[in-house]
Design a protein around this motif. Structure first.
Motif, PDB file in Angstrom:
ATOM      1  N   GLU A  68       0.836  -1.205   0.000  1.00  0.00           N
ATOM      2  CA  GLU A  68       0.000   0.000   0.000  1.00  0.00           C
ATOM      3  C   GLU A  68       0.875   1.261   0.000  1.00  0.00           C
ATOM      4  O   GLU A  68       1.972   1.260   0.547  1.00  0.00           O
ATOM      5  CB  GLU A  68      -0.927   0.007   1.207  1.00  0.00           C
ATOM      6  N   ILE A  69       0.334   2.346  -0.577  1.00  0.00           N
ATOM      7  CA  ILE A  69       1.039   3.630  -0.629  1.00  0.00           C
ATOM      8  C   ILE A  69       0.463   4.529   0.448  1.00  0.00           C
ATOM      9  O   ILE A  69      -0.760   4.767   0.498  1.00  0.00           O
ATOM     10  CB  ILE A  69       0.887   4.290  -2.010  1.00  0.00           C
ATOM     11  N   CYS A  70       1.345   5.038   1.283  1.00  0.00           N
ATOM     12  CA  CYS A  70       0.891   5.893   2.386  1.00  0.00           C
ATOM     13  C   CYS A  70       1.161   7.371   2.168  1.00  0.00           C
ATOM     14  O   CYS A  70       0.507   8.209   2.801  1.00  0.00           O
ATOM     15  CB  CYS A  70       1.573   5.433   3.687  1.00  0.00           C
ATOM     16  N   ALA A  71       2.093   7.749   1.290  1.00  0.00           N
ATOM     17  CA  ALA A  71       2.405   9.189   1.158  1.00  0.00           C
ATOM     18  C   ALA A  71       3.164   9.446  -0.118  1.00  0.00           C
ATOM     19  O   ALA A  71       3.850   8.554  -0.646  1.00  0.00           O
ATOM     20  CB  ALA A  71       3.194   9.686   2.344  1.00  0.00           C
ATOM     21  N   PHE A  72       3.016  10.715  -0.576  1.00  0.00           N
ATOM     22  CA  PHE A  72       3.860  11.307  -1.632  1.00  0.00           C
ATOM     23  C   PHE A  72       4.536  12.519  -1.010  1.00  0.00           C
ATOM     24  O   PHE A  72       3.855  13.418  -0.471  1.00  0.00           O
ATOM     25  CB  PHE A  72       3.039  11.769  -2.857  1.00  0.00           C
ATOM     26  N   LYS A  73       5.818  12.547  -1.068  1.00  0.00           N
ATOM     27  CA  LYS A  73       6.550  13.624  -0.420  1.00  0.00           C
ATOM     28  C   LYS A  73       7.315  14.436  -1.458  1.00  0.00           C
ATOM     29  O   LYS A  73       7.919  13.872  -2.371  1.00  0.00           O
ATOM     30  CB  LYS A  73       7.498  13.081   0.643  1.00  0.00           C
ATOM     31  N   GLY A  88      -4.740   4.581  -1.100  1.00  0.00           N
ATOM     32  CA  GLY A  88      -3.479   3.919  -0.814  1.00  0.00           C
ATOM     33  C   GLY A  88      -3.371   2.564  -1.483  1.00  0.00           C
ATOM     34  O   GLY A  88      -2.277   2.123  -1.828  1.00  0.00           O
ATOM     35  N   THR A  89      -4.449   1.860  -1.660  1.00  0.00           N
ATOM     36  CA  THR A  89      -4.400   0.518  -2.250  1.00  0.00           C
ATOM     37  C   THR A  89      -4.054   0.599  -3.725  1.00  0.00           C
ATOM     38  O   THR A  89      -3.194  -0.115  -4.237  1.00  0.00           O
ATOM     39  CB  THR A  89      -5.753  -0.185  -2.058  1.00  0.00           C
ATOM     40  N   SER A  90      -4.749   1.541  -4.423  1.00  0.00           N
ATOM     41  CA  SER A  90      -4.473   1.673  -5.856  1.00  0.00           C
ATOM     42  C   SER A  90      -3.283   2.576  -6.134  1.00  0.00           C
ATOM     43  O   SER A  90      -2.766   2.604  -7.245  1.00  0.00           O
ATOM     44  CB  SER A  90      -5.704   2.241  -6.566  1.00  0.00           C
TER      45      SER A  90
END
Length: 929
Positions: A68-73, A88-90
């Motif tokens: 899963e994706i939790c953040a874009f920094k 977050g899943t996609s």
């Protein structure tokens, strides 16, 4: 056996799998994103449109957390953006602006972005991040600013007569960041009807040739549009000045000069100078002409009557006016057409069908070798008519024959004077016709013609300039005959040798002031005075003119010629030229000015040409005077005053004043406010005393004026049964003095007891007329009876001296006292003298005997006004022919004197008959007898 082996293998595999779970890592892979992104954001919005979309992938999926994706920094805090995870899943994310983005501050942004997965567990421990991707963002512009010009206004000068591709360029800017909205795509001129155009780049050009004389400056408004068609909020003003091409000519003069009456002379060209465009001049000659032919009879002259003007100019007496104003005594001009629209000038217009026959009693009979004929004439050619003689003045046979004894006529634009003498002992040819060929005769302008005859020499004056005849023809003298002659004006009388007497050779034109003066010729000084203009050109300060300046005026001072070699001196001389009008009440209107100039240059065959200029002098309307006649308008007198030798003074307390209302223009010079009445002094030219109602009866009544009253004044008088006319140009005070001496006589007041007279005065031949002042005379009917009573007389110091009978005779003997009445008056006066002597003696005795009596005391109490006593004594106690027998009141009471007070009589409108006073006038007591 086969199933057993399968189970063994399954268990062995499961065992191997369990072992593997204890030995493999959970977050095995890093998230993956694109290596670069391109985004677009519109200013004042917060969502960035990315290409490709922001999506992070993780191979650990679908393992929870790790996949899963939790953040874009974003790396770099200066970038005003943030990335958020939408799913977050996609792995879907979105790039947003943290605040408002302004394209005008920064158009593009570049920064680094990384994706972070959720790690090995819920705490995010052991998380992995993707590689670094570059994000490029472009800020899209919004058309929020209007174009603004770089300059507040523009100024440029161009030369007249040229077509410019580019006069100047205007420029506007726009604060928007994008080329679409920051660039100016169009300019537009918003001022209508201007000879200018502008292109898309702001270049202004003229669409036609400009003229300095037509317009010297233009103000043009220009607006700008950006490529988004947003218009500038304020237009810019472009001032375009037109410079004249250097043209030789006069500069610095006004086309109109206003002249206020009564201000003396006024400079016409105070800032005038001659532009030569660098050319060197050797001499300059300038002619200034004041064109006033349309004002009255050629210019602004005094409009008094012809006789008044002759007196003012000192002309000899004895002239005969053949074209006077129509009246009861001068009715031969009543049928003529008059044109008096020009400031009261008396002008007679002849159209070829009218003429006037002069009465025989008016025609001068004693024309000798010396006489003068003068007239004003306006004449022009008559197209379409055959060349016929047009007669101004003609003296011909009344009947039987058609001989012309003398005449003045126009023929083919030539002036001809015919003078045929009577036959004398010398039977020879003698000069008979005198011809003059002049342009003035047919120029349709007014001119003053004077013919001085000193036979055989005849001289013509036109506007004061002498001309000798170009042709003189001889003829035989006229044989003497007993045929009467007829003098006519406007045609010639053909009375003989025709079926029906008629007028021939009729005149077509205008005449004014036609006079004949027999026995003497007029001097040139008088002729110049009679035709002199009251307006003209003048030069202020002749002493200041340079020595090299030569100037010349014509006799009328309407043309001025100036010549000089130095240009600056000529400029200074022209600035001193002024207009002057000496009339107190000039004719308002336009006077045209024409200036022509010729120059000579040094060493050049061709020289510069100076164009003529035209201007006008506008004479403003003068303040019109209001002539007011004031005085006592009702007189009540006893009949004896009217019958007395001195008669009744009609206007003893007369006052004539003149006032003007000063307006704003005049108050600027006088310091008074608008609408202020000011008394002014000026002349009058006639005053008429008109009898209202029935005309005077010559055998009974008359108006009289002593000739001595007119001595030393420019006045004369005529008298008739309809009234008296006093005429001549003189001051109001002199008119007052003369009018106060007009007496009214009535030898039989009982027959016509009441009279009314109307007095009017005029200035400038009727241009300004006074109010109509009416005086009413009432006669005390019964005071006559009291006068016939034998009254006691008063002391000698109150006596009125009886005038000599010669005083009865007036200026006009035709209205004298009748002979029978004269005899009666002489007898009455003789009797009166005897009674007066006896009365004085009796009064003397009365004062001695009763000086201290009570009656004397009562008399002292009476309120006598000795200054107003008017004692009348009747020597006859009994009136003849059955008349009323009366006795004076008071004869039995101390012999008191019956006194009549003039001021008491005036207090009655209808006085009671046969009254005598018992007390003083203030008590108004009376007793009927």
């Amino acid at each position: 056996m086969q199933r057993i082996s399968e189970v063994v293998l399954l268990v062995a595999g499961f065992s191997l799998g369990l072992c593997a779970c204890h030995t493999v890592k959970v977050n095995k892979h890093k998230p993956w994103i694109e290596t670069s992104y391109h985004g677009v954001i519109t200013e004042n919005m917060d969502i960035v449109q990315l290409d490709p979309p922001l999506v992070a992938l993780d191979k650990d999926a679908p393992v929870p957390y790790a996949g899963e994706i939790c953040a874009f920094k974003i790396q770099g805090l200066e970038a005003p953006f943030e990335a958020v995870v939408l799913n977050g899943t996609s792995g879907e994310g979105q790039l947003r602006a943290r605040g408002l983005v302004d394209c005008e501050l920064q158009k593009e942004y570049t920064f680094i972005i990384q994706a972070h997965d959720c790690g090995a567990g819920p705490g995010g421990t052991g998380g992995k991040k993707s590689h670094k991707a570059v994000v490029h963002i472009q800020v899209n512009d919004v058309n929020e600013f209007s174009p603004v010009f770089r300059e507040a206004q523009y100024h440029v000068a161009v030369t007249e007569g040229k077509i410019y591709d580019n006069i100047l360029q205007v420029e506007a800017t726009d604060q928007d960041c994008s080329p679409q909205y920051s660039q100016i795509c169009n300019y537009q001129i918003t001022t209508s009807n201007t000879p200018f155009a502008i292109d898309r780049n702001g270049n202004i050009r003229n669409t036609e040739k400009l003229s300095f004389d037509k317009q010297q400056q233009y103000a043009v408004l220009v607006t700008a549009f950006d490529c988004g068609q947003k218009r500038s909020t304020e237009s810019v003003a472009v001032h375009i000045y037109v410079k004249p091409v250097c043209k030789p000519g006069w500069q610095g003069w006004d086309k109109r000069v206003d002249y206020e009456p009564g201000t003396g002379s006024k400079q016409l060209f105070p800032k005038m100078n001659l532009e030569t465009c660098g050319g060197l001049l050797s001499s300059v000659r300038t002619t200034v002409e004041l064109q006033t032919s349309h004002i009255g009879k050629g210019c602004d002259r005094e409009t008094y009557s012809e006789k008044s003007l002759q007196k003012l100019c000192g002309a000899s007496s004895g002239s005969t006016d053949l074209l006077p104003a129509p009246s009861a005594s001068t009715n031969w001009t009543a049928s003529l057409v008059t044109d008096s629209e020009r400031d009261s000038d008396l002008i007679f217009r002849f159209d070829g069908r009218q003429a006037a026959r002069i009465p025989d009693q008016v025609v001068p009979q004693n024309l000798t070798d010396q006489f003068t004929v003068a007239t004003w004439m306006k004449h022009g050619p008559n197209p379409g008519l055959r060349a016929e003689k047009e007669t101004l003045l003609c003296n011909s046979d009344k009947t039987e024959m058609n001989r012309h004894h003398y005449s003045l006529y126009v023929h083919n634009c030539r002036l001809v004077f015919l003078l045929r003498r009577d036959f004398i002992q010398v039977d020879t040819f003698r000069p008979a016709e005198f011809h003059w060929k002049l342009d003035q005769i047919c120029d349709k302008e007014w001119h003053y013609y004077v013919i001085n005859v000193e036979f055989p020499v005849v001289t013509l004056y036109v506007d004061g300039v002498t001309y000798d005849p170009y042709l003189v023809t001889d003829d035989w003298p006229i044989h003497p005959s007993q045929i009467d002659v007829q003098l006519t004006v406007g045609a010639c009388w053909q009375g003989g040798e025709v079926t029906k007497p008629r007028f021939t050779q009729c005149f077509r034109g205008s005449l004014s002031g036609l006079t004949i003066r027999p026995g003497k010729i007029e001097s040139q000084k008088v002729i110049s005075c009679l035709q002199a203009c009251k307006e003209g050109l003048d030069i202020n300060s002749l002493e200041s003119l340079g020595k090299g300046i030569k100037f010349h005026f014509n006799p009328a001072q309407s043309i001025l010629v100036m010549e000089g070699e130095d240009l600056e001196n000529m400029n200074a001389a022209l600035r001193k030229v002024s207009y002057i009008n000496s009339r107190q009440f000039p004719t308002p209107g336009i006077r045209r000015l024409h200036i022509s100039t010729s120059v000579q240059c040094f060493g050049e065959d061709t020289c510069i040409s100076i164009p003529d200029i035209d201007a006008v002098v506008m004479v403003l309307q003068p303040s019109e005077p209001r002539i007011t006649i004031a005085g006592v308008d009702r007189l009540t007198r006893p009949a004896a005053d009217l019958r007395g030798p001195a008669g009744l003074t009609l206007f003893q307390d007369l006052h004539i004043i003149s006032t003007v209302t000063k307006g704003d223009t005049a108050s600027h010079h006088t310091g008074t406010g608008p609408g202020v009445q000011e008394e002014i002094i000026h002349n009058l030219d006639y005053c008429d005393i008109l009898v209202l109602g029935e005309e005077l009866r010559p055998e009974q009544e008359s108006l009289q004026l002593q000739r001595s009253t007119l001595l030393g004044k420019h006045l004369d008088a005529t008298n008739s049964t309809s009234g008296m006319s006093i005429y001549g140009v003189d001051s109001m005070s002199n008119y007052e003095q003369v009018i106060r001496q007009v007496h009214y006589h009535n030898w039989h007041p009982a027959q016509n007891p009441d009279r009314k007279f109307r007095l009017t005065c005029s200035e400038l031949n009727g241009r300004y007329t006074s109010n109509e002042f009416t005086l009413e005379i009432s006669v005390l009917h019964k005071s006559e009876a009291g006068e016939h009573v034998n009254h006691m007389v008063a002391p000698s110091q109150y006596m009125q001296v009886v005038p000599h009978l010669a005083m009865v005779h007036s200026l006009y003997p035709t209205h004298g006292v009748p002979s029978a009445a004269t005899v009666v008056i002489v007898i009455c006066i003789a009797t009166l003298v005897v009674v007066v002597v006896l009365g004085i003696y009796r009064i003397h005795l009365t004062h001695q005997q009763e000086g201290r009596s009570s009656d004397t005391t009562k008399e002292r109490e009476l309120d006598w006004d000795d200054s107003a006593l008017n004692i009348t004594v009747n020597p006859m106690e009994v009136r003849g022919r059955g008349g009323l027998k009366t006795k004076p009141w008071g004869m039995n009471k101390g012999r008191k004197v019956s006194v009549v007070r003039t001021r008491c009589w005036n207090s009655y409108e209808q006085p009671p008959t046969q009254l005598t006073y018992q007390t003083n006038c203030s008590r108004l007591g009376y007793t009927r007898l």
